[in-house]
Enzyme design. Structure first.
Site, PDB file in Angstrom:
ATOM      1  CG  ASN A   1      -2.124  -0.926   1.004  1.00 50.25           C
ATOM      2  OD1 ASN A   1      -3.132  -0.532   0.423  1.00 50.25           O
ATOM      3  ND2 ASN A   1      -1.987  -2.174   1.422  1.00 50.25           N
TER       4      ASN A   1
ATOM      5  CG  HIS B   1      -0.550  -9.778  -2.416  1.00 50.63           C
ATOM      6  ND1 HIS B   1       0.316  -8.760  -2.106  1.00 50.63           N
ATOM      7  CD2 HIS B   1      -1.731  -9.454  -1.820  1.00 50.63           C
ATOM      8  CE1 HIS B   1      -0.324  -7.856  -1.364  1.00 50.63           C
ATOM      9  NE2 HIS B   1      -1.559  -8.247  -1.186  1.00 50.63           N
TER      10      HIS B   1
ATOM     11  NE  ARG C   1       8.151  -4.709   6.619  1.00 52.80           N
ATOM     12  CZ  ARG C   1       7.116  -4.326   7.360  1.00 52.80           C
ATOM     13  NH1 ARG C   1       5.886  -4.665   7.013  1.00 52.80           N
ATOM     14  NH2 ARG C   1       7.304  -3.607   8.452  1.00 52.80           N
TER      15      ARG C   1
ATOM     16  CE1 TYR D   1       7.374  -1.429   4.998  1.00 53.14           C
ATOM     17  CE2 TYR D   1       9.341  -1.187   6.355  1.00 53.14           C
ATOM     18  CZ  TYR D   1       7.982  -0.994   6.165  1.00 53.14           C
ATOM     19  OH  TYR D   1       7.238  -0.374   7.142  1.00 53.14           O
TER      20      TYR D   1
ATOM     21  N   GLY E   1       4.786   0.420  10.749  1.00 54.64           N
ATOM     22  CA  GLY E   1       5.583   0.912   9.621  1.00 54.64           C
ATOM     23  C   GLY E   1       7.056   1.032   9.950  1.00 54.64           C
TER      24      GLY E   1
END
Ligand code: A3P
Length: 275
Positions: free
Chosen positions: A70, A128, A150, A213, A271
């Site tokens: 997102n 995904h 990530r 990430y 986050g």
């Protein structure tokens, strides 16, 4: 609620409402050996997806759930608006036709791919899925794919809280119960390690750009610059700062009621790195 996000929040709200009346055993189904959430995906949609026609200028974000899709979607939507000489965030930066489809490729009804043929270029989509479950035309078209990765430990932590916060996914009483499921392929979209190993075969291809990430978090200015360069979007210093600012965790969380509805409370958790 931003008009341009209505499709997104409608689908998520419906999934949550449907899940509330389902037995936990019905929440996931398997397709080609991988689990998916029954409230947003279906075998019929997967079959229809096989004949999806990719375009060379499609902008694709691939990432396992909870890897920050997102976040990076927000960056890409702003870059697309800039490439069309529009102001990121202004309602007028997205036209009505572009509001049509939920951005996650495998979510929704089987007819969506037919409707997507009428969308103007560049189309933006997130997935995904493992590469082998994406339509062949995506690779043939040489569309550019941003591959988001990530740290699996943070993916697992994020997924654990997400499963326990979102009624559309099975919940877990303890971390140990979750961790066993995570390590034994019982998660929606399958095993993260298999996902990584499958996408790793594409990481060196010219039309694929891997980004982590962690690198984006550490230096968002450089990350956004690199993403923009990969998709051929030129940015002024001011535009770069705007994209970085609008995609910070604080900004996105603050704006989440408008962009993600009540789902935003579940999605924008910490986050951070090494949680
Ligand atoms: P946490 O649960 O660790 O906080 P996805 O969008 O793929 O579902 O990933 C969700 C994860 O991305 C969540 O991680 C969420 O907080 C994090 N995230 C969302 N927006 C972010 C942002 N602007 N910056 C950093 N992380 C963000």
């Amino acid at each position: 609620m931003e008009k341009s996000r209505k499709k997104y929040t409608d689908l998520v709200d419906k999934a949550i409402a449907d899940a509330n009346s389902m037995h936990p055993d019905e929440l996931l189904f398997t397709y080609k050996g991988i689990f998916y959430p029954a409230t947003v995906c279906s075998p019929e949609t997967f079959i229809a997806l096989e004949s999806f026609e990719g375009r060379s200028d499609d902008i694709i974000l691939a990432g396992y759930p909870k890897s920050g899709t997102n976040w990076v979607s927000q960056i890409l939507n702003d870059l697309i608006a800039i490439s069309k000489k529009k102001t990121p965030g202004a309602e007028s930066s997205v036209n009505d036709e572009e509001l049509e489809e939920f951005p996650y490729l495998e979510f929704g009804d089987p007819e969506k791919y037919e409707r997507m043929t009428r969308l103007p270029s560049p189309r933006f989509m997130v997935t995904h899925l493992c590469p082998e479950n994406l339509p062949k035309s995506i690779f043939k078209s040489k569309a550019k794919i941003l591959l988001l990765i990530r740290n699996p430990k943070d993916v697992a932590t994020s997924f654990y809280h997400f499963c326990n916060g979102l009624p559309a996914l099975p919940s877990y009483e303890t971390w140990d119960d979750f961790f066993i499921a995570f390590m034994t392929k019982k998660m929606a979209w399958g095993c993260y390690f298999e996902y990584l190993s499958k996408w790793n075969k594409y990481a060196d291809e010219e039309n694929v750009m891997p980004i982590t990430y962690e690198e984006l978090k550490e230096d968002p200015v450089l990350g956004v610059k690199n993403i923009a360069a990969f998709f051929g979007v030129s940015l002024t210093e001011e535009q770069l700062q705007l994209v970085v600012e609008r995609s910070s965790f604080q900004s996105m969380k603050k704006n989440s009621q408008k962009t993600h509805g009540t789902f935003g409370n579940i999605l924008f958790r910490k986050g951070s790195i090494n949680d």
